[in-house]
Scaffold this motif. Structure first.
Motif, mmCIF file in Angstrom:
data_model
loop_
_atom_site.group_PDB
_atom_site.id
_atom_site.type_symbol
_atom_site.label_atom_id
_atom_site.label_comp_id
_atom_site.label_asym_id
_atom_site.label_seq_id
_atom_site.Cartn_x
_atom_site.Cartn_y
_atom_site.Cartn_z
ATOM 1 N N ASP A 124 3.155 7.593 4.193
ATOM 2 C CA ASP A 124 2.881 7.006 5.504
ATOM 3 C C ASP A 124 1.682 6.069 5.403
ATOM 4 O OD1 ASP A 124 2.374 6.422 8.166
ATOM 5 O OD2 ASP A 124 2.056 8.502 8.772
ATOM 6 N N ILE A 125 1.902 4.795 5.734
ATOM 7 C CA ILE A 125 0.797 3.816 5.690
ATOM 8 C C ILE A 125 0.410 3.367 7.091
ATOM 9 C CG2 ILE A 125 1.461 2.993 3.395
ATOM 10 C CD1 ILE A 125 2.366 0.350 4.926
ATOM 11 N N SER A 126 0.978 3.980 8.108
ATOM 12 C CA SER A 126 0.808 3.499 9.485
ATOM 13 C C SER A 126 -0.646 3.438 9.945
ATOM 14 C CB SER A 126 1.634 4.339 10.452
ATOM 15 O OG SER A 126 1.216 5.693 10.424
ATOM 16 N N GLN A 127 -1.515 4.274 9.403
ATOM 17 C CA GLN A 127 -2.918 4.254 9.813
ATOM 18 C C GLN A 127 -3.839 3.734 8.714
ATOM 19 O OE1 GLN A 127 -3.626 4.728 13.063
ATOM 20 N NE2 GLN A 127 -1.395 4.910 13.165
ATOM 21 N N MET A 128 -3.255 3.225 7.634
ATOM 22 C CA MET A 128 -4.066 2.677 6.536
ATOM 23 C C MET A 128 -4.543 1.276 6.864
ATOM 24 S SD MET A 128 -2.144 3.495 2.985
ATOM 25 C CE MET A 128 -1.856 5.157 2.422
ATOM 26 N N SER A 129 -5.610 0.880 6.181
ATOM 27 C CA SER A 129 -6.048 -0.513 6.265
ATOM 28 C C SER A 129 -5.048 -1.346 5.468
ATOM 29 C CB SER A 129 -7.448 -0.675 5.677
ATOM 30 O OG SER A 129 -7.412 -0.503 4.267
ATOM 31 N N ALA A 130 -5.024 -2.644 5.733
ATOM 32 C CA ALA A 130 -4.148 -3.535 4.979
ATOM 33 C C ALA A 130 -4.513 -3.505 3.498
ATOM 34 C CB ALA A 130 -4.231 -4.958 5.524
ATOM 35 N N LYS A 131 -5.789 -3.447 3.204
ATOM 36 C CA LYS A 131 -6.233 -3.428 1.809
ATOM 37 C C LYS A 131 -5.634 -2.239 1.055
ATOM 38 C CE LYS A 131 -10.405 -3.629 -1.012
ATOM 39 N NZ LYS A 131 -11.856 -3.743 -1.013
ATOM 40 N N GLU A 132 -5.656 -1.059 1.677
ATOM 41 C CA GLU A 132 -5.088 0.139 1.044
ATOM 42 C C GLU A 132 -3.569 0.013 0.877
ATOM 43 O OE1 GLU A 132 -7.464 3.973 2.570
ATOM 44 O OE2 GLU A 132 -6.750 2.661 4.183
ATOM 45 N N ALA A 133 -2.897 -0.433 1.937
ATOM 46 C CA ALA A 133 -1.436 -0.533 1.912
ATOM 47 C C ALA A 133 -0.967 -1.587 0.909
ATOM 48 C CB ALA A 133 -0.913 -0.859 3.305
ATOM 49 N N ILE A 134 -1.628 -2.740 0.898
ATOM 50 C CA ILE A 134 -1.262 -3.802 -0.041
ATOM 51 C C ILE A 134 -1.533 -3.345 -1.472
ATOM 52 C CG2 ILE A 134 -1.846 -6.146 -0.806
ATOM 53 C CD1 ILE A 134 -2.301 -6.790 2.230
ATOM 54 N N GLY A 135 -2.585 -2.584 -1.667
ATOM 55 C CA GLY A 135 -2.879 -2.031 -2.993
ATOM 56 C C GLY A 135 -1.742 -1.155 -3.501
ATOM 57 N N MET A 136 -1.173 -0.335 -2.626
ATOM 58 C CA MET A 136 -0.030 0.505 -3.017
ATOM 59 C C MET A 136 1.156 -0.361 -3.439
ATOM 60 S SD MET A 136 0.079 3.549 -0.188
ATOM 61 C CE MET A 136 1.605 4.171 -0.888
ATOM 62 N N ILE A 137 1.406 -1.414 -2.690
ATOM 63 C CA ILE A 137 2.535 -2.305 -2.980
ATOM 64 C C ILE A 137 2.302 -3.022 -4.307
ATOM 65 C CG2 ILE A 137 3.743 -4.388 -2.207
ATOM 66 C CD1 ILE A 137 3.158 -3.343 0.717
ATOM 67 N N LYS A 138 1.112 -3.550 -4.514
ATOM 68 C CA LYS A 138 0.800 -4.300 -5.739
ATOM 69 C C LYS A 138 0.852 -3.429 -6.983
ATOM 70 C CE LYS A 138 -1.981 -8.120 -4.051
ATOM 71 N NZ LYS A 138 -3.294 -8.771 -4.118
ATOM 72 N N ASN A 139 0.601 -2.136 -6.848
ATOM 73 C CA ASN A 139 0.602 -1.244 -8.006
ATOM 74 C C ASN A 139 1.996 -0.850 -8.464
ATOM 75 O OD1 ASN A 139 -2.166 -1.188 -8.451
ATOM 76 N ND2 ASN A 139 -2.476 0.440 -6.947
ATOM 77 N N THR A 140 3.023 -1.349 -7.823
ATOM 78 C CA THR A 140 4.385 -1.072 -8.262
ATOM 79 C C THR A 140 4.638 -1.847 -9.551
ATOM 80 O OG1 THR A 140 5.092 -0.797 -5.976
ATOM 81 C CG2 THR A 140 6.818 -1.192 -7.606
ATOM 82 N N PRO A 141 5.092 -1.156 -10.602
ATOM 83 C CA PRO A 141 5.294 -1.852 -11.882
ATOM 84 C C PRO A 141 6.420 -2.877 -11.823
ATOM 85 C CG PRO A 141 6.076 0.420 -12.010
ATOM 86 C CD PRO A 141 5.426 0.248 -10.667
ATOM 87 N N ALA A 142 6.361 -3.869 -12.720
ATOM 88 C CA ALA A 142 7.412 -4.882 -12.825
ATOM 89 C C ALA A 142 8.747 -4.175 -13.046
ATOM 90 C CB ALA A 142 7.107 -5.833 -13.973
ATOM 91 N N GLY A 143 9.772 -4.647 -12.372
ATOM 92 C CA GLY A 143 11.089 -4.029 -12.466
ATOM 93 C C GLY A 143 11.236 -2.811 -11.576
ATOM 94 N N GLY A 144 10.145 -2.403 -10.933
ATOM 95 C CA GLY A 144 10.175 -1.236 -10.049
ATOM 96 C C GLY A 144 10.650 -1.615 -8.667
ATOM 97 N N GLY A 145 10.800 -0.622 -7.834
ATOM 98 C CA GLY A 145 11.252 -0.869 -6.479
ATOM 99 C C GLY A 145 10.350 -0.220 -5.453
ATOM 100 N N LEU A 146 10.464 -0.716 -4.237
ATOM 101 C CA LEU A 146 9.748 -0.138 -3.098
ATOM 102 C C LEU A 146 10.768 0.406 -2.121
ATOM 103 C CD1 LEU A 146 7.143 -2.902 -2.115
ATOM 104 C CD2 LEU A 146 6.673 -0.730 -3.239
ATOM 105 N N GLN A 147 10.551 1.615 -1.677
ATOM 106 C CA GLN A 147 11.342 2.162 -0.583
ATOM 107 C C GLN A 147 10.453 2.003 0.653
ATOM 108 O OE1 GLN A 147 14.546 3.385 -0.610
ATOM 109 N NE2 GLN A 147 14.372 3.475 1.598
#
Length: 161
Positions: free
Chosen positions: A109-132
């Motif tokens: 759940d990222i609904s109460q996270m700062s953008a910096k925290e949420a974007i960090g989670m997205i950026k840490n996805t490895p190449a070829g990986g996926g986001l749900q």
């Protein structure tokens, strides 16, 4: 700072070319799970610099009124609004649209996270990986910003016609 969209690109309110196949569209103002696979260009979307939680805390020197108003459909839940989507990118193929609000990433759940925290989670996805992603879609979104390639650096300074 690495961009998920190849350079040079311009922002435009024009619709993508008609040869792009439209993905299935989640129903407006409801929550949907969408999987986006990271390709060579990244995920193909740009989130806003501020999450709705940042807006509520008035974090930054930004007038949040327009952003909050445009994301009224997600004010009770919060999340990270999507600013722009690459018309030929992975996010468009998966069904992500500008003004969708991401409320969870890979089950977190990222609904109460700062953008910096949420974007960090997205950026840490490895190449070829996926986001749900779990996203909320507005029933009346503002016009979408469409990313489109330009031929040269000089073209970046020409007006859209």
């Amino acid at each position: 700072k690495k961009s998920t969209v190849p350079s040079p690109w311009l922002f435009s309110h024009k619709a993508p070319p008609s040869h792009h196949k439209s993905p299935p569209t989640p129903m407006a103002n409801s929550s949907h799970n969408i999987t986006v696979l990271k390709d060579a260009k990244g995920f193909g979307f740009t989130p806003f610099k501020y999450s709705l939680s940042d807006c509520a805390r008035k974090k930054g020197k930004y007038n949040f009124k327009e952003l909050v108003s445009s994301c009224a459909h997600a004010q009770e839940t919060g999340g990270l609004p999507i600013q722009a989507v690459d018309a030929s990118g992975a996010a468009t193929a998966a069904g992500i649209q500008a003004w969708d609000v991401v409320t969870s990433v890979n089950g977190v759940d990222i609904s109460q996270m700062s953008a910096k925290e949420a974007i960090g989670m997205i950026k840490n996805t490895p190449a070829g990986g996926g986001l749900q992603l779990t996203v909320l879609r507005s029933p009346n979104p503002p016009p979408a910003v469409v990313l489109r390639p330009v031929g040269s650096f000089k073209d970046m300074f020409r007006r859209n016609k």
